[in-house]
Design an enzyme around this catalytic site. Structure first.
Site, PDB file in Angstrom:
ATOM      1  N   GLN A 110      87.951 -35.512  29.131  1.00  0.00           N
ATOM      2  CA  GLN A 110      86.633 -35.539  28.479  1.00  0.00           C
ATOM      3  C   GLN A 110      86.666 -36.295  27.953  1.00  0.00           C
ATOM      4  OE1 GLN A 110      86.224 -31.852  27.114  1.00  0.00           O
ATOM      5  NE2 GLN A 110      83.752 -33.073  26.742  1.00  0.00           N
ATOM      6  N   LYS A 113      84.680 -38.204  30.319  1.00  0.00           N
ATOM      7  CA  LYS A 113      83.162 -37.462  30.554  1.00  0.00           C
ATOM      8  C   LYS A 113      82.002 -38.516  29.811  1.00  0.00           C
ATOM      9  CE  LYS A 113      83.941 -33.231  31.071  1.00  0.00           C
ATOM     10  NZ  LYS A 113      83.736 -31.366  30.895  1.00  0.00           N
ATOM     11  N   LYS A 125      90.178 -31.323  23.003  1.00  0.00           N
ATOM     12  CA  LYS A 125      90.251 -30.167  23.401  1.00  0.00           C
ATOM     13  C   LYS A 125      91.121 -28.875  22.945  1.00  0.00           C
ATOM     14  CE  LYS A 125      87.690 -27.840  27.085  1.00  0.00           C
ATOM     15  NZ  LYS A 125      86.304 -28.209  28.079  1.00  0.00           N
ATOM     16  N   GLY A 164      81.693 -24.871  23.123  1.00  0.00           N
ATOM     17  CA  GLY A 164      82.551 -23.329  23.605  1.00  0.00           C
ATOM     18  C   GLY A 164      83.265 -24.209  24.756  1.00  0.00           C
ATOM     19  N   ASP A 165      83.395 -22.513  25.854  1.00  0.00           N
ATOM     20  CA  ASP A 165      84.263 -23.817  27.216  1.00  0.00           C
ATOM     21  C   ASP A 165      84.320 -21.882  27.398  1.00  0.00           C
ATOM     22  OD1 ASP A 165      85.128 -26.047  29.311  1.00  0.00           O
ATOM     23  OD2 ASP A 165      86.862 -23.828  29.170  1.00  0.00           O
ATOM     24  N   SER A 375      75.559 -31.866  23.149  1.00  0.00           N
ATOM     25  CA  SER A 375      76.099 -31.655  22.906  1.00  0.00           C
ATOM     26  C   SER A 375      76.274 -32.727  21.282  1.00  0.00           C
ATOM     27  CB  SER A 375      77.836 -31.148  22.668  1.00  0.00           C
ATOM     28  OG  SER A 375      77.802 -29.543  22.915  1.00  0.00           O
TER      29      SER A 375
HETATM   30  P1  NDP Z   1      82.429 -18.477  30.797  1.00  0.00           P
HETATM   31  O1  NDP Z   1      83.338 -18.542  30.114  1.00  0.00           O
HETATM   32  O2  NDP Z   1      80.937 -18.032  30.322  1.00  0.00           O
HETATM   33  O3  NDP Z   1      82.138 -18.364  32.304  1.00  0.00           O
HETATM   34  C1  NDP Z   1      83.512 -18.928  33.951  1.00  0.00           C
HETATM   35  C2  NDP Z   1      83.566 -17.784  34.054  1.00  0.00           C
HETATM   36  O4  NDP Z   1      84.144 -18.305  35.734  1.00  0.00           O
HETATM   37  C3  NDP Z   1      83.345 -16.516  34.642  1.00  0.00           C
HETATM   38  O5  NDP Z   1      82.702 -16.085  35.483  1.00  0.00           O
HETATM   39  C4  NDP Z   1      84.816 -16.405  34.968  1.00  0.00           C
HETATM   40  O6  NDP Z   1      84.763 -15.420  35.577  1.00  0.00           O
HETATM   41  C5  NDP Z   1      84.939 -17.619  35.651  1.00  0.00           C
HETATM   42  N1  NDP Z   1      86.381 -17.736  35.765  1.00  0.00           N
HETATM   43  C6  NDP Z   1      87.143 -18.069  34.606  1.00  0.00           C
HETATM   44  N2  NDP Z   1      88.572 -18.245  34.688  1.00  0.00           N
HETATM   45  C7  NDP Z   1      88.961 -18.380  36.240  1.00  0.00           C
HETATM   46  C8  NDP Z   1      89.449 -18.138  36.842  1.00  0.00           C
HETATM   47  N3  NDP Z   1      90.679 -18.098  36.048  1.00  0.00           N
HETATM   48  N4  NDP Z   1      89.705 -17.690  38.842  1.00  0.00           N
HETATM   49  C9  NDP Z   1      88.411 -16.977  39.090  1.00  0.00           C
HETATM   50  N5  NDP Z   1      87.157 -16.869  37.911  1.00  0.00           N
HETATM   51  C10 NDP Z   1      87.429 -17.335  36.801  1.00  0.00           C
HETATM   52  O7  NDP Z   1      82.771 -20.670  31.350  1.00  0.00           O
HETATM   53  P2  NDP Z   1      81.739 -21.752  31.561  1.00  0.00           P
HETATM   54  O8  NDP Z   1      80.955 -21.469  32.426  1.00  0.00           O
HETATM   55  O9  NDP Z   1      80.803 -22.081  29.822  1.00  0.00           O
HETATM   56  O10 NDP Z   1      82.603 -22.902  32.239  1.00  0.00           O
HETATM   57  C11 NDP Z   1      83.175 -22.571  33.786  1.00  0.00           C
HETATM   58  C12 NDP Z   1      83.615 -24.053  33.996  1.00  0.00           C
HETATM   59  O11 NDP Z   1      82.401 -24.714  33.121  1.00  0.00           O
HETATM   60  C13 NDP Z   1      84.288 -24.697  33.606  1.00  0.00           C
HETATM   61  O12 NDP Z   1      85.569 -25.469  34.121  1.00  0.00           O
HETATM   62  C14 NDP Z   1      84.683 -24.847  31.757  1.00  0.00           C
HETATM   63  O13 NDP Z   1      85.718 -25.944  31.728  1.00  0.00           O
HETATM   64  C15 NDP Z   1      83.375 -25.939  32.347  1.00  0.00           C
HETATM   65  N6  NDP Z   1      82.375 -26.651  31.287  1.00  0.00           N
HETATM   66  C16 NDP Z   1      81.557 -26.282  30.678  1.00  0.00           C
HETATM   67  C17 NDP Z   1      81.500 -26.526  29.509  1.00  0.00           C
HETATM   68  C18 NDP Z   1      79.999 -25.587  28.743  1.00  0.00           C
HETATM   69  O14 NDP Z   1      79.390 -26.510  28.420  1.00  0.00           O
HETATM   70  N7  NDP Z   1      80.205 -24.788  28.387  1.00  0.00           N
HETATM   71  C19 NDP Z   1      80.649 -28.029  29.625  1.00  0.00           C
HETATM   72  C20 NDP Z   1      81.105 -28.388  31.057  1.00  0.00           C
HETATM   73  C21 NDP Z   1      82.294 -27.610  31.832  1.00  0.00           C
HETATM   74  P3  NDP Z   1      85.960 -13.666  34.720  1.00  0.00           P
HETATM   75  O15 NDP Z   1      85.070 -13.349  33.712  1.00  0.00           O
HETATM   76  O16 NDP Z   1      85.924 -12.514  35.687  1.00  0.00           O
HETATM   77  O17 NDP Z   1      86.655 -14.523  34.093  1.00  0.00           O
HETATM   78  O1  2IT Z   2      83.879 -29.020  28.938  1.00  0.00           O
HETATM   79  C1  2IT Z   2      83.658 -29.897  28.600  1.00  0.00           C
HETATM   80  O2  2IT Z   2      82.978 -30.552  28.566  1.00  0.00           O
HETATM   81  C2  2IT Z   2      82.706 -28.964  27.213  1.00  0.00           C
HETATM   82  N1  2IT Z   2      83.337 -27.374  27.596  1.00  0.00           N
HETATM   83  C3  2IT Z   2      81.866 -28.631  26.670  1.00  0.00           C
HETATM   84  C4  2IT Z   2      82.533 -29.808  25.488  1.00  0.00           C
HETATM   85  C5  2IT Z   2      81.429 -30.382  24.039  1.00  0.00           C
HETATM   86  O3  2IT Z   2      81.754 -30.787  22.862  1.00  0.00           O
HETATM   87  O4  2IT Z   2      79.539 -30.238  24.296  1.00  0.00           O
END
Ligand code: NDP
Ligand code: 2IT
Length: 443
Positions: A110, A113, A125, A164-165, A375
């Site tokens: 982070q 990024k 984080k 969130g994450d 954000s």
């Molecule tokens: P969500 O919780 O909305 O969705 C996560 C998705 O990934 C679900 O489909 C979940 O399936 C799947 N998943 C999670 N863990 C695993 C695992 N161990 N093995 C297989 N599938 C898995 O999270 P996000 O979409 O927000 O985040 C997805 C990725 O993007 C993460 O790596 C996060 O760090 C990254 N990210 C998110 C940001 C954001 O703004 N939200 C910003 C930048 C990066 P299931 O429901 O079955 O667990």
């Molecule tokens: O991995 C990421 O960059 C996030 N989950 C979003 C972080 C944020 O502060 O919006």
């Protein structure tokens, strides 16, 4: 001259059990070793030895009562990694796999990024090993309230701004915000990803997925091509995957897969996103339910989607979800670009294989920066007590993503590794943070 190998050995000794964190540090150091050839004087030893050590690590008990009246105990984390260029900023992850190593790797990534976004945000984080799956709204609320009852003392709009994450979306941010406000008697921009009725920003929900596609679009354009008529394979079906799918479709691509931790769906006709949103955003269901509405699609249990032939692969689920064997299969099937929506989804040997085979590879810390960038825009709006329009925020997001792409491209070329955006991303962001740390002295 700074000995990166020796420093890495020290990091390894001090973090012996933190495999994911060591993986993230090793990747950054590999890129930074390129500086040694061109500008060795910028490989500041006093900066690097501090950069790999979090400024503060907080671990706390999160007790809560489930719907059966039974006391449950989870572990909470917040790692405030680096505040050289702004208040700590980064998401909260709620997933049973969460531990110190995972939060440390995410916090470390982070830092870089956030620097790439050009907005003033440091790196942090947090999260918990709490699993929101199968929990009632009331249980999630009680958990979030207990989590914030400890976390509140460590955060603030000018100190540390969580978001969130995985496992933390609008519902969780709402409960966390309500509890912070109640304890502090203060309505502020202490969290981002808030609802639109209480200080959230338009486009934040879409921002990571949209941003990923804006970055990818810029990269494809630079190579004389576009999303138009491309076949796209996406993993995950959460926040990032859904809005990456939406934007890729808008830009003319056909998205044929999505997944969750149970398996993946393949729809040769192109994913119907309305069905997916209903399953995931409304009913909190499983991706295999897609077949109830689309019997022509297939569902493969316990597998990831990388065996499906595609032009562009967008891993949007979690870390280390695309390994060497899968990278080989993608290349064999003619993939041209792998762009990361998740954090560290591609294993190091898979990244090397993609680069050796001249596949366009966009590292997550650059290509998924749209979420945290938005954000940052939410923080600006909160600070000036205004809300910008969707078009305004979307345009700013796109400008930021195109700028990040150009920074990665130009820095990689300047340092003798054209088209290796991962080298450009790590060097450009390191240099920015390093200059700020230098200027502020040994703190
Ligand atoms: P969500 O919780 O909305 O969705 C996560 C998705 O990934 C679900 O489909 C979940 O399936 C799947 N998943 C999670 N863990 C695993 C695992 N161990 N093995 C297989 N599938 C898995 O999270 P996000 O979409 O927000 O985040 C997805 C990725 O993007 C993460 O790596 C996060 O760090 C990254 N990210 C998110 C940001 C954001 O703004 N939200 C910003 C930048 C990066 P299931 O429901 O079955 O667990
Ligand atoms: O991995 C990421 O960059 C996030 N989950 C979003 C972080 C944020 O502060 O919006």
């Amino acid at each position: 001259m700074t000995d990166l190998k020796a420093l890495y050995e020290t990091v390894k000794q001090r973090n012996a059990n933190d495999a994911e964190f060591l993986q993230a540090v090793e990747e950054v150091f590999e890129s930074l070793s390129v500086i040694a050839d061109v500008h060795p004087e910028k490989l500041y030893e006093d900066v690097l030895s501090r950069l790999v050590e979090p400024e503060r690590q907080i671990i706390f008990r999160v007790p809560w009562v489930d719907d059966n009246g039974k006391t449950q105990v989870n572990r909470g984390f917040r790692i405030q990694f680096n505040s050289a260029i702004g208040p700590y900023k980064g998401g909260l992850r709620f997933h049973p796999s969460v531990n110190v190593s995972i939060i440390k790797f995410l916090g470390f990534e982070q830092i870089f990024k956030n620097a790439l976004t050009t907005l003033p945000m440091g790196g942090g984080k947090g999260g918990s090993d709490f699993d929101p799956k199968g929990k009632s709204d009331a249980e999630v609320m009680r958990f979030c309230q207990s989590f914030m009852t400890e976390l509140y003392r460590h955060i603030g709009p000018n100190t540390d701004v969580p978001a969130g994450d995985i496992g933390v979306g609008g519902r969780e941010i709402g409960y966390l915000f309500g509890q912070y406000k109640r304890i502090q008697n203060e309505f502020s921009g202490v969290l981002t990803g808030k609802g639109l009725t209480y200080g959230g920003s338009l486009v934040r929900t879409e921002a990571t997925g949209y941003g990923l596609c804006y970055f990818t679009e810029a990269m494809l354009k630079d190579k004389g091509t576009s999303f138009e008529n491309k076949t796209v394979v996406i993993s995950g079906s959460g926040n990032v995957a859904i809005y990456a799918c939406q934007k890729a479709q808008e830009l003319g691509a056909k998205v044929v897969t999505l997944s969750d931790s149970s398996g993946f769906i393949y729809d040769p006709n192109g994913i119907d996103l309305a069905t997916v949103k209903d399953i995931k955003e409304v009913r909190r269901g499983r991706i295999k339910e897609y077949l109830e509405m689309h019997p022509d699609a297939t569902y493969t249990e316990g597998a990831r989607p990388w065996s499906i032939p595609c032009d562009i692969a967008l891993p949007c689920a979690t870390q280390n979800e695309l390994n060497l064997e899968e990278a080989k299969e993608l290349v064999k099937n003619g993939v041209m670009a792998v762009c990361e929506g998740a954090n560290m989804p591609t294993t190091p040997d898979a990244i090397h294989y993609l680069l050796e085979n001249k596949i366009l590879y966009a590292p997550g810390k650059a290509s998924n920066a749209g979420g945290v960038a938005c954000s940052g825009l939410e923080m600006s709006q909160n600070a000036e007590h205004l809300s910008w329009t969707f078009e305004d925020v979307d345009r700013k997001l796109k400008d930021i993503m195109v700028n990040i792409f150009e920074t990665c491209r130009d820095t990689a070329a300047e340092y003798g590794h054209p088209d290796q955006y991962v080298v450009g991303a790590n060097i450009a962001s390191y240099l920015k943070v390093a200059e700020a740390m230098k200027a502020q002295g040994c703190v």
